[in-house]
Design a protein around this motif. Sequence first.
Motif, PDB file in Angstrom:
ATOM      1  N   GLU A   6      -5.099  14.700   2.325  1.00 46.45           N
ATOM      2  CA  GLU A   6      -4.934  13.196   2.972  1.00 46.45           C
ATOM      3  C   GLU A   6      -4.833  13.300   4.414  1.00 46.45           C
ATOM      4  N   LEU A  20      -5.389   5.375   5.456  1.00 50.14           N
ATOM      5  CA  LEU A  20      -5.270   6.516   5.000  1.00 50.14           C
ATOM      6  C   LEU A  20      -6.648   6.964   4.455  1.00 50.14           C
ATOM      7  N   CYS A  22      -8.666  10.265   2.109  1.00 51.00           N
ATOM      8  CA  CYS A  22      -8.417  11.454   1.235  1.00 51.00           C
ATOM      9  C   CYS A  22      -9.532  12.063   0.965  1.00 51.00           C
ATOM     10  N   TRP A  36      -3.613   6.307  -5.287  1.00 50.82           N
ATOM     11  CA  TRP A  36      -2.887   6.733  -4.329  1.00 50.82           C
ATOM     12  C   TRP A  36      -1.301   6.296  -4.954  1.00 50.82           C
ATOM     13  N   ARG A  38       3.103   7.072  -3.935  1.00 46.87           N
ATOM     14  CA  ARG A  38       3.948   7.233  -2.719  1.00 46.87           C
ATOM     15  C   ARG A  38       5.358   7.649  -3.177  1.00 46.87           C
ATOM     16  N   ILE A  70      -8.045  -0.269  -1.698  1.00 49.19           N
ATOM     17  CA  ILE A  70      -8.409   0.996  -1.853  1.00 49.19           C
ATOM     18  C   ILE A  70      -9.873   0.838  -2.261  1.00 49.19           C
ATOM     19  N   TYR A  80     -10.115   5.866   0.413  1.00 49.92           N
ATOM     20  CA  TYR A  80      -9.317   5.409   1.434  1.00 49.92           C
ATOM     21  C   TYR A  80      -8.493   4.343   0.796  1.00 49.92           C
ATOM     22  N   LEU A  81      -7.101   4.021   1.847  1.00 47.33           N
ATOM     23  CA  LEU A  81      -6.331   3.118   1.579  1.00 47.33           C
ATOM     24  C   LEU A  81      -6.133   2.387   2.813  1.00 47.33           C
ATOM     25  N   TYR A  94       2.600   9.721   1.478  1.00 48.94           N
ATOM     26  CA  TYR A  94       1.500   8.951   0.525  1.00 48.94           C
ATOM     27  C   TYR A  94       0.686  10.171   0.083  1.00 48.94           C
ATOM     28  N   TYR A  95       0.242   9.979  -1.389  1.00 52.24           N
ATOM     29  CA  TYR A  95      -0.390  11.243  -1.851  1.00 52.24           C
ATOM     30  C   TYR A  95      -1.817  10.443  -2.645  1.00 52.24           C
ATOM     31  N   CYS A  96      -2.718  11.104  -2.368  1.00 51.81           N
ATOM     32  CA  CYS A  96      -4.002  10.809  -3.325  1.00 51.81           C
ATOM     33  C   CYS A  96      -3.975  11.714  -4.638  1.00 51.81           C
ATOM     34  N   TRP A 113      -3.881  16.607  -7.026  1.00 50.76           N
ATOM     35  CA  TRP A 113      -2.995  16.108  -5.850  1.00 50.76           C
ATOM     36  C   TRP A 113      -3.295  16.635  -4.418  1.00 50.76           C
TER      37      TRP A 113
END
Length: 123
Positions: A6, A20, A22, A36, A38, A70, A80-81, A94-96, A113
């Motif tokens: 990310e 964001l 990823c 995504w 968080r 998204i 993307y976010l 924030y995690y993808c 992840w």
Amino acid sequence: QLQLVESGGGLVQAGGSLRLSCAASGPTFSRYHMAWFRQAPGKEREFVAAIKWTDYNTYYTDSVKGRFTISRDNAKNTVYLQMNSLKPEDTAVYYCAADTKYYSVSRLAYDYWGQGTQVTVSS
């Protein structure tokens, strides 16, 4: 084995925007459902948004509907976010996440992840 990285986090004032990214490395990114999540300090990791690989259908948690979008670019192996109208309560890491089988709001459904990117929204 899919690897996710990310980027795009940072500090922004309330009402501002961030995008964001990823980036995925590995085979057949186009066949992964992407999501995504968080995690705010002291809280559990929560679902934010997801996008299917089959028909690009999207789903959002209620608190971000109308503000976050998204999307994915399979040619660039990237999801993307886009986050608009940010609020202090959006502050989190924030995690993808990715999975070939499940398109879900549950973090348990995802096998892959990223390391996360910090988003901080000041009031």
